[in-house]
Motif scaffolding. Sequence first.
Motif: not given
Length: 528
Positions: A400, A476, A480
């Motif tokens: 991720a 993460l 983003e």
Amino acid sequence: MIPRHFKLLLLGAAICAPIFSSAQKIKAPLPNWQNLDLKADGQFGISTEKAYNELLKGKKHVPVVVAVLDAGVDIKHEDLKKIMWVNPKETAANTTDDDKNGYADDVHGWSFLGSAKGSIQYDNLELVRQIRLGQAKFADPKNIAPTDKEAYKAYQKMVAELQGKIDKAKESSNNMLNVALKFNSMVSKMGSRNPSKKQFADYSPEDPAETQLQKIALENWGTGDFNNFMEEEIYGAMKHYREQLDYHFNINFDSRDTVGDNYADVNERNYGTGDAAGPAPDHGSHVAGIIAAVRDNDLGIKGVADDVAIMSVRTVPNGDERDKDVANAIRYAAANGAKVINMSFGKGYSSNKTAVDDAVKFAMSKDVLIVHSAGNDGKDNDKEPGFPNKFYEDKSGEAAAWIEIGASGYIDDETLAAPFSNYGKNTVDVYAPGVKINSTMPGSKYKEQDGTSMSAPVVSGLAALIRSYYPKLTALQVKEILMKSAVKVDHKVTVKNGDGKRKVLFSDICQTGGIVNAYEALKLAATY
């Protein structure tokens, strides 16, 4: 491995073509263009300087460790020595693992490409290693088991692919030799062994080939004299093809005995040396400078981030990196405090993807952002995946906190997507500057380079900048932010399509349809 001499390959192809066509004259980039702002400066940088001037003045920040998994970094470079990571618990050159992390004398990082015997500089392509294994397995083609027939077909395909590469390298090497001879003939007519740029410009070409060579020489002259041009551009290209034939494509060359590990044991971790520079740290030094070259020392260049410690982890030889080394390098970086890992490398085959995947999963558990270059083959990664990549081989999902980077140029027109850059609507996340990027080279020198190898560290620097000023953000969240804040490109760009070209929307070549932007990313980070 991403080609280290992409500019030379383009040059060789241009001057060896049977028809000498003139190259399109384009505006030169401004100094530090990758950090400039499109509206204010007219070139499609990532607005780093605008962010420092308008958003970051007076703000507190903390140091961030960025691991550069590469060929090594010149730890004594004038623009890098102050930002090299120093292992606080390790005493240099005492041959003792002071901090008990399994690596003795890892003061500035670690090398998985050497031992007390020395350091590896060259290695094969992974393709060659696969063929070497196939030679042993398929020594007798008449007695291939039915269950191995598909594997044998794949082996034959690899052999044919290698032969094609060998033939192309031989042809290119011969072409470059002819180019060198032609240049020497022109110089002889000028009556000077080392003509100035003005002398070369004043020369009257006698045929179309000389016209094209004169044009290319003047456009790629650099800051030195003619001999410097020949050494760097022409003889450098010839050296590149020799290295391909002698090492990359040579089935009989294997340098692994220098390391002294049991290469078949992918679980072996504690091998290598504390040599963070290695014998040829050109590529890694260039990458490190883009990320974090000192911004306020009035020397050289300005990196993206202003409070970074560069951890050098030698992983990539001149040739293809090995999966075992990549896996161990990722683990080393993550275990020793890196919060961003830059990986400006890649290859077409993988011998042990599971080992790399397991290391990536470890890095994910340590809240590390992995930044990876998409590659320089001008191909669609959705259709032809390269390695390493974020997709786990065991089908358990994907990493991720992994971001895949394409390369963009400085002019906001149809050439914005660099022609060499790999792309992929689903596999490439975002683009960043990767054309004519000036950065640090060994010996306190500087040089412009092209490649996704350059665009990935632009993003690594930006990720580190965000983590430095907003240290509570997770890997993460940083990914983003980078994705959400990318500046959208609303016009079509040209990409390679096999042997031809096609125009596509930017949203068709990467997930975000845009280019990273420091100003917008830091504004967004402030809202988290």
